[in-house]
Design an enzyme around this catalytic site. Sequence first.
Site, PDB file in Angstrom:
ATOM      1  N   ASP A   7       0.619  -1.256  -0.155  1.00 12.67           N
ATOM      2  CA  ASP A   7      -0.042  -0.122  -0.167  1.00 12.67           C
ATOM      3  C   ASP A   7       0.911   1.397  -0.109  1.00 12.67           C
ATOM      4  O   ASP A   7       1.503   1.715   0.864  1.00 12.67           O
ATOM      5  CB  ASP A   7      -1.103   0.107   1.175  1.00 12.67           C
ATOM      6  CG  ASP A   7      -1.848   1.311   1.340  1.00 12.67           C
ATOM      7  OD1 ASP A   7      -2.443   1.439   0.253  1.00 12.67           O
ATOM      8  OD2 ASP A   7      -2.088   1.981   2.407  1.00 12.67           O
ATOM      9  N   GLU A  67      -1.315  -1.655  -5.020  1.00 16.20           N
ATOM     10  CA  GLU A  67      -2.399  -0.802  -5.226  1.00 16.20           C
ATOM     11  C   GLU A  67      -2.090   0.086  -6.471  1.00 16.20           C
ATOM     12  O   GLU A  67      -1.135   0.940  -6.342  1.00 16.20           O
ATOM     13  CB  GLU A  67      -2.883  -0.124  -4.116  1.00 16.20           C
ATOM     14  CG  GLU A  67      -3.934   0.572  -4.034  1.00 16.20           C
ATOM     15  CD  GLU A  67      -4.715   0.992  -2.560  1.00 16.20           C
ATOM     16  OE1 GLU A  67      -4.735   2.136  -2.483  1.00 16.20           O
ATOM     17  OE2 GLU A  67      -5.240   0.193  -1.936  1.00 16.20           O
ATOM     18  N   ASP A 140      -2.490   1.261   6.695  1.00 19.60           N
ATOM     19  CA  ASP A 140      -1.735   0.982   5.658  1.00 19.60           C
ATOM     20  C   ASP A 140      -1.110  -0.580   5.657  1.00 19.60           C
ATOM     21  O   ASP A 140      -1.282  -1.238   4.324  1.00 19.60           O
ATOM     22  CB  ASP A 140      -0.653   1.937   5.507  1.00 19.60           C
ATOM     23  CG  ASP A 140      -0.993   3.282   5.681  1.00 19.60           C
ATOM     24  OD1 ASP A 140      -1.288   4.005   4.721  1.00 19.60           O
ATOM     25  OD2 ASP A 140      -1.529   3.850   6.714  1.00 19.60           O
TER      26      ASP A 140
END
Length: 164
Positions: A7, A67, A140
């Site tokens: 992330d 991501e 996160d």
Amino acid sequence: MLVLGIDPGTAICGYGLVDMTGNRLRPVFYGSILTDKDMLPEMRLKKIYDDLTEIIEHFHPDYMSIEKLFFNRNVTTAIPVGQARGVALLAAANQGLPVMEFTPMQIKLSVVGTGSATKEQVIYMVMHLLNIREKIKPDDTADALAAAICGVNTASTRRWQEGR
């Protein structure tokens, strides 16, 4: 199969390694790379790159799942996130690590069953799927584990379809 989920972010870059053996998911190593807001931007990116490279070299994952960059209105946030994402991709490329990219909606759909899941729902399902008892902090890190779970699911489906 071992997947490293990322992330990306410059202040906090979440990472999570998830192993799938048979149909069992297991967390291997997870956390966040934290950089100080007073650091020069290039030094923040170097720390992220160096730490991710060390993780990749130590664990030798089969894939990286990251991501995709997504932003609605805040371009100011998107630029540093894009830079962190870039150094994560570079770390993977320099180690010969194949990368899978997913939108936040795809990751939520894979982990929770709906692309509109809340942060709390994602955290709950990640903890449930990986049998983690303590709440994962920061968010996160949970997002990185969710990306890894999505990557494991995708890679195992691809292998099954290819007959491996």
